[in-house]
Design an enzyme around this catalytic site. Structure first.
Site, PDB file in Angstrom:
ATOM      1  N   THR A   1     -13.143  16.772  -9.990  1.00 38.86           N
ATOM      2  CA  THR A   1     -11.745  16.679  -9.562  1.00 38.86           C
ATOM      3  C   THR A   1     -11.362  15.246  -9.234  1.00 38.86           C
ATOM      4  O   THR A   1     -10.277  14.773  -9.602  1.00 38.86           O
ATOM      5  CB  THR A   1     -11.502  17.581  -8.340  1.00 38.86           C
ATOM      6  OG1 THR A   1     -11.755  18.939  -8.706  1.00 38.86           O
ATOM      7  CG2 THR A   1     -10.074  17.466  -7.835  1.00 38.86           C
TER       8      THR A   1
ATOM      9  N   PRO B   1     -16.920  16.023  -7.620  1.00 39.97           N
ATOM     10  CA  PRO B   1     -16.864  14.874  -8.533  1.00 39.97           C
ATOM     11  C   PRO B   1     -15.885  15.033  -9.687  1.00 39.97           C
ATOM     12  O   PRO B   1     -15.137  14.097 -10.002  1.00 39.97           O
ATOM     13  CB  PRO B   1     -18.313  14.761  -9.026  1.00 39.97           C
ATOM     14  CG  PRO B   1     -19.129  15.301  -7.896  1.00 39.97           C
ATOM     15  CD  PRO B   1     -18.313  16.414  -7.316  1.00 39.97           C
TER      16      PRO B   1
ATOM     17  N   LYS C   1       0.832  -1.205   0.000  1.00 39.76           N
ATOM     18  CA  LYS C   1       0.000   0.000   0.000  1.00 39.76           C
ATOM     19  C   LYS C   1       0.866   1.253   0.000  1.00 39.76           C
ATOM     20  O   LYS C   1       1.773   1.389   0.811  1.00 39.76           O
ATOM     21  CB  LYS C   1      -0.920   0.026   1.221  1.00 39.76           C
ATOM     22  CG  LYS C   1      -1.847   1.245   1.256  1.00 39.76           C
ATOM     23  CD  LYS C   1      -2.773   1.200   2.463  1.00 39.76           C
ATOM     24  CE  LYS C   1      -2.094   1.700   3.734  1.00 39.76           C
ATOM     25  NZ  LYS C   1      -1.942   3.188   3.739  1.00 39.76           N
TER      26      LYS C   1
ATOM     27  N   ARG D   1      -3.215  -5.449  14.373  1.00 40.56           N
ATOM     28  CA  ARG D   1      -2.062  -5.488  15.266  1.00 40.56           C
ATOM     29  C   ARG D   1      -1.815  -6.932  15.694  1.00 40.56           C
ATOM     30  O   ARG D   1      -2.734  -7.751  15.712  1.00 40.56           O
ATOM     31  CB  ARG D   1      -2.303  -4.604  16.498  1.00 40.56           C
ATOM     32  CG  ARG D   1      -2.412  -3.107  16.154  1.00 40.56           C
ATOM     33  CD  ARG D   1      -1.090  -2.584  15.642  1.00 40.56           C
ATOM     34  NE  ARG D   1      -1.117  -1.172  15.287  1.00 40.56           N
ATOM     35  CZ  ARG D   1      -1.282  -0.704  14.060  1.00 40.56           C
ATOM     36  NH1 ARG D   1      -1.478  -1.550  13.051  1.00 40.56           N
ATOM     37  NH2 ARG D   1      -1.258   0.591  13.813  1.00 40.56           N
TER      38      ARG D   1
ATOM     39  N   LYS E   1      -7.457   8.097  -0.476  1.00 42.33           N
ATOM     40  CA  LYS E   1      -8.735   8.492   0.138  1.00 42.33           C
ATOM     41  C   LYS E   1      -9.286   9.770  -0.510  1.00 42.33           C
ATOM     42  O   LYS E   1      -9.549  10.772   0.154  1.00 42.33           O
ATOM     43  CB  LYS E   1      -8.576   8.670   1.647  1.00 42.33           C
ATOM     44  CG  LYS E   1      -8.081   7.420   2.377  1.00 42.33           C
ATOM     45  CD  LYS E   1      -7.917   7.671   3.865  1.00 42.33           C
ATOM     46  CE  LYS E   1      -7.487   6.420   4.609  1.00 42.33           C
ATOM     47  NZ  LYS E   1      -6.112   5.981   4.273  1.00 42.33           N
ATOM     48  N   LEU E   2      -9.485   9.715  -1.801  1.00 42.53           N
ATOM     49  CA  LEU E   2      -9.913  10.887  -2.563  1.00 42.53           C
ATOM     50  C   LEU E   2     -11.239  11.431  -2.040  1.00 42.53           C
ATOM     51  O   LEU E   2     -12.176  10.679  -1.779  1.00 42.53           O
ATOM     52  CB  LEU E   2     -10.039  10.525  -4.045  1.00 42.53           C
ATOM     53  CG  LEU E   2      -8.765   9.987  -4.709  1.00 42.53           C
ATOM     54  CD1 LEU E   2      -9.047   9.595  -6.153  1.00 42.53           C
ATOM     55  CD2 LEU E   2      -7.634  10.996  -4.631  1.00 42.53           C
TER      56      LEU E   2
ATOM     57  N   GLN F   1      -4.217   3.972  16.538  1.00 42.04           N
ATOM     58  CA  GLN F   1      -5.347   3.181  16.072  1.00 42.04           C
ATOM     59  C   GLN F   1      -6.241   2.832  17.253  1.00 42.04           C
ATOM     60  O   GLN F   1      -5.784   2.292  18.258  1.00 42.04           O
ATOM     61  CB  GLN F   1      -4.856   1.896  15.391  1.00 42.04           C
ATOM     62  CG  GLN F   1      -3.970   2.132  14.185  1.00 42.04           C
ATOM     63  CD  GLN F   1      -4.756   2.478  12.938  1.00 42.04           C
ATOM     64  OE1 GLN F   1      -5.926   2.819  13.002  1.00 42.04           O
ATOM     65  NE2 GLN F   1      -4.114   2.409  11.798  1.00 42.04           N
TER      66      GLN F   1
END
Length: 244
Positions: A70, A68, A34, A187, A63-64, A196
């Site tokens: 853009t 819309p 990732k 974890r 995480k756009l 987290q």
């Protein structure tokens, strides 16, 4: 066709060199990596290309969340990198989601591929119910909000969602159709040691129905990442074999 394996290693580093060093060490054992906002902002498309040259599957996790037009234009550029997965915020709204799905569907059809998986972010794993109320002004409980957003993602045609381990069973039991569930907040123990909030072990998350596990710091910050990978594999191998 990519061979299924549920571990995705999060390369959450502020520099390209370190990220590639870790990837090179792990690529004989793990193919899914990732690239998040921090690394992409430093290394840009080059990091994705470099990882793909190693034979990996790259999850572009930006995480756009924008108007819309853009988001669609940004997605169009990301598709040129042939990612494995791409994320956007479900809170971006129905029009943003539908237009994104339309673009990605056209890409898949034109290129005769099932990738990338277009995934919607529900509620960040750093959030708890107090954060949800104070930061977003939302009166729903955290599980209710996750389900609400996941249902919107399904209605608009996304391939799956990003959700914490705590909401896996809720989604499996309440969504009309199966969706991919990609799970951060993994974890190796249940002890909370960082930012987290909603965490779980790899085996527990898979048993509850997660499809993919995003694991970063427990692997990448270990003195011996290979040993950690092998430890995780030994814990989940029977579950993985049952899904092949």
């Amino acid at each position: 066709m990519r061979k299924y394996y549920p571990i995705i290693v999060a390369l959450d580093f502020p520099e390209e060199k370190r990220a590639l060093e870790i990837a090179e060490k792990l690529v004989p054992y793990i193919k899914n990596f990732k690239v998040g906002l921090e690394l992409f902002s430093v290394a840009g498309p080059h990091i994705v290309k470099a990882l793909k040259e190693m034979g990996t599957n790259v999850f572009i996790d930006l995480k756009l969340f924008d108007i819309p037009n853009t988001v669609v234009r940004t997605l169009d550029r990301l598709l040129a990198l042939e990612p494995f997965m791409v994320t956007l915020h479900i809170l971006g709204g129905e029009e943003m989601l539908r237009e994104s799905v339309k673009l990605v569907s056209q890409y898949k059809e034109s290129n005769k591929t099932e990738y990338p998986y277009l995934l919607g972010v529900t509620v960040l794993t750093s959030f708890n119910e107090e954060t949800l109320r104070r930061s977003w002004g939302i009166s729903r409980s955290l599980p209710e909000q996750v389900l609400f957003l996941a249902q919107l993602a399904q209605e608009t045609g996304l391939d799956g969602v990003i959700a914490s381990p705590w909401e896996i069973e809720l989604l499996r039991n309440n969504l009309k159709r199966p969706m991919l569930i990609v799970t951060p907040g993994i974890r190796l123990t249940k002890e909370k040691t960082d930012d987290q909030q909603r965490i779980m072990t790899p085996r527990e998350a898979l048993e509850r129905g997660s499809d993919y596990l995003v694991i970063g710091r427990p692997i990448t910050q270990s003195p011996d990442p290979y040993e950690v990978i092998q430890n995780i594999r030994s814990q989940i191998e029977d579950i993985v074999e049952s899904r092949l």
